[in-house]
Design a protein around this motif. Structure first.
Motif, PDB file in Angstrom:
ATOM      1  N   ALA A  23       0.855  -1.114  -0.077  1.00  0.00           N
ATOM      2  CA  ALA A  23      -0.016   0.107  -0.078  1.00  0.00           C
ATOM      3  C   ALA A  23       0.919   1.104  -0.194  1.00  0.00           C
ATOM      4  CB  ALA A  23      -0.699   0.046   1.391  1.00  0.00           C
ATOM      5  N   GLU A  24       1.983   1.400   0.773  1.00  0.00           N
ATOM      6  CA  GLU A  24       2.868   2.404   0.834  1.00  0.00           C
ATOM      7  C   GLU A  24       3.460   2.729  -0.591  1.00  0.00           C
ATOM      8  OE1 GLU A  24       4.108   2.309   5.470  1.00  0.00           O
ATOM      9  OE2 GLU A  24       5.170   1.034   4.130  1.00  0.00           O
ATOM     10  N   LEU A  25       4.022   1.559  -1.239  1.00  0.00           N
ATOM     11  CA  LEU A  25       4.351   1.573  -2.567  1.00  0.00           C
ATOM     12  C   LEU A  25       3.483   1.972  -3.481  1.00  0.00           C
ATOM     13  CD1 LEU A  25       6.664  -1.521  -2.430  1.00  0.00           C
ATOM     14  CD2 LEU A  25       7.588   0.604  -2.225  1.00  0.00           C
ATOM     15  N   GLU A  31       1.725   9.184  -6.107  1.00  0.00           N
ATOM     16  CA  GLU A  31       2.247  10.643  -5.959  1.00  0.00           C
ATOM     17  C   GLU A  31       3.364  10.832  -6.786  1.00  0.00           C
ATOM     18  OE1 GLU A  31       3.039  10.717  -1.536  1.00  0.00           O
ATOM     19  OE2 GLU A  31       0.858  10.478  -1.160  1.00  0.00           O
ATOM     20  N   MET A  32       4.201  10.009  -7.573  1.00  0.00           N
ATOM     21  CA  MET A  32       5.364  10.284  -8.275  1.00  0.00           C
ATOM     22  C   MET A  32       5.202  11.473  -9.124  1.00  0.00           C
ATOM     23  SD  MET A  32       8.345   9.745  -8.428  1.00  0.00           S
ATOM     24  CE  MET A  32       8.525   8.310  -7.333  1.00  0.00           C
ATOM     25  N   PRO A  33       4.077  11.491  -9.786  1.00  0.00           N
ATOM     26  CA  PRO A  33       3.863  12.945 -10.669  1.00  0.00           C
ATOM     27  C   PRO A  33       4.182  14.154 -10.013  1.00  0.00           C
ATOM     28  CG  PRO A  33       2.322  11.462 -11.399  1.00  0.00           C
ATOM     29  CD  PRO A  33       2.833  10.767 -10.198  1.00  0.00           C
ATOM     30  N   VAL A  34       3.540  14.282  -8.779  1.00  0.00           N
ATOM     31  CA  VAL A  34       3.708  15.390  -7.855  1.00  0.00           C
ATOM     32  C   VAL A  34       5.025  15.602  -7.548  1.00  0.00           C
ATOM     33  CG1 VAL A  34       3.044  16.518  -5.709  1.00  0.00           C
ATOM     34  CG2 VAL A  34       1.453  15.460  -7.240  1.00  0.00           C
ATOM     35  N   ILE A  35       5.843  14.510  -7.180  1.00  0.00           N
ATOM     36  CA  ILE A  35       7.154  14.568  -6.732  1.00  0.00           C
ATOM     37  C   ILE A  35       8.126  14.907  -7.742  1.00  0.00           C
ATOM     38  CG2 ILE A  35       9.165  13.103  -5.819  1.00  0.00           C
ATOM     39  CD1 ILE A  35       6.917  11.340  -4.413  1.00  0.00           C
ATOM     40  N   LEU A  36       7.950  14.384  -8.975  1.00  0.00           N
ATOM     41  CA  LEU A  36       8.706  14.880 -10.109  1.00  0.00           C
ATOM     42  C   LEU A  36       8.526  16.556 -10.502  1.00  0.00           C
ATOM     43  CD1 LEU A  36       8.388  11.767 -12.165  1.00  0.00           C
ATOM     44  CD2 LEU A  36      10.243  12.460 -10.781  1.00  0.00           C
ATOM     45  N   ALA A  37       7.285  16.846 -10.358  1.00  0.00           N
ATOM     46  CA  ALA A  37       7.018  18.343 -10.728  1.00  0.00           C
ATOM     47  C   ALA A  37       7.553  19.241  -9.564  1.00  0.00           C
ATOM     48  CB  ALA A  37       5.333  18.442 -10.660  1.00  0.00           C
ATOM     49  N   ASP A  38       7.611  18.841  -8.227  1.00  0.00           N
ATOM     50  CA  ASP A  38       8.023  19.459  -7.194  1.00  0.00           C
ATOM     51  C   ASP A  38       9.663  19.645  -7.194  1.00  0.00           C
ATOM     52  OD1 ASP A  38       5.887  20.129  -6.180  1.00  0.00           O
ATOM     53  OD2 ASP A  38       6.111  18.670  -4.455  1.00  0.00           O
ATOM     54  N   ALA A  70      -0.862  21.829 -11.093  1.00  0.00           N
ATOM     55  CA  ALA A  70      -1.687  20.751 -11.941  1.00  0.00           C
ATOM     56  C   ALA A  70      -1.447  19.261 -11.543  1.00  0.00           C
ATOM     57  CB  ALA A  70      -1.265  20.854 -13.473  1.00  0.00           C
ATOM     58  N   ALA A  71      -0.200  18.981 -11.221  1.00  0.00           N
ATOM     59  CA  ALA A  71       0.017  17.437 -10.740  1.00  0.00           C
ATOM     60  C   ALA A  71      -0.683  17.154  -9.237  1.00  0.00           C
ATOM     61  CB  ALA A  71       1.484  17.254 -10.422  1.00  0.00           C
ATOM     62  N   ARG A  72      -0.739  18.248  -8.372  1.00  0.00           N
ATOM     63  CA  ARG A  72      -1.344  18.315  -7.206  1.00  0.00           C
ATOM     64  C   ARG A  72      -2.925  18.153  -7.463  1.00  0.00           C
ATOM     65  NH1 ARG A  72       2.065  18.924  -3.027  1.00  0.00           N
ATOM     66  NH2 ARG A  72       4.024  20.228  -3.415  1.00  0.00           N
ATOM     67  N   VAL A  73      -3.425  18.916  -8.340  1.00  0.00           N
ATOM     68  CA  VAL A  73      -4.850  18.903  -8.653  1.00  0.00           C
ATOM     69  C   VAL A  73      -5.218  17.621  -9.325  1.00  0.00           C
ATOM     70  CG1 VAL A  73      -6.681  19.865  -9.940  1.00  0.00           C
ATOM     71  CG2 VAL A  73      -5.170  21.410  -8.870  1.00  0.00           C
ATOM     72  N   ALA A  74      -4.421  16.987 -10.184  1.00  0.00           N
ATOM     73  CA  ALA A  74      -4.659  15.953 -10.558  1.00  0.00           C
ATOM     74  C   ALA A  74      -4.862  14.584  -9.622  1.00  0.00           C
ATOM     75  CB  ALA A  74      -3.717  15.334 -11.652  1.00  0.00           C
TER      76      ALA A  74
END
Length: 89
Positions: A23-25, A31-38, A70-74
């Motif tokens: 579940a953690e993985l 959340e990877m798109p948000v991490i990469l955008a950050d 946008a990544a956070r909203v998605a």
């Protein structure tokens, strides 16, 4: 002469519990798109730390901010979508 006893068994005894759960993985994967955008936004900021930002730098930061937002909203829409009840009040 004293024998030196290794503590490897004591250290690695809980290794199975230290691994991330499925579940953690999955949460990290979502959340990877948000991490990469950050990371991209931080890179844009780092470039301008030791100089005055040029117009190109300002555009890059603005673009990176929009991508991060946008990544956070998605992410919020993906996670909140199934739990919202349908229909208007």
């Amino acid at each position: 002469m004293e024998h030196i006893v290794t503590v490897q068994d004591a250290v690695t005894a809980f290794a199975d519990f230290m691994e991330p759960a499925d579940a953690e993985l999955d949460a990290i994967e979502r959340e990877m798109p948000v991490i990469l955008a950050d990371v991209e936004l931080l890179d844009a900021y780092i470039v301008t730390l030791d100089r005055t930002p040029t117009e190109l730098d300002v555009r890059r930061i603005r673009r990176a901010r929009r991508r991060a937002l946008a990544a956070r909203v998605a992410l919020v829409n993906r996670t909140a979508g199934p739990s919202l009840s349908g229909g208007a009040a």
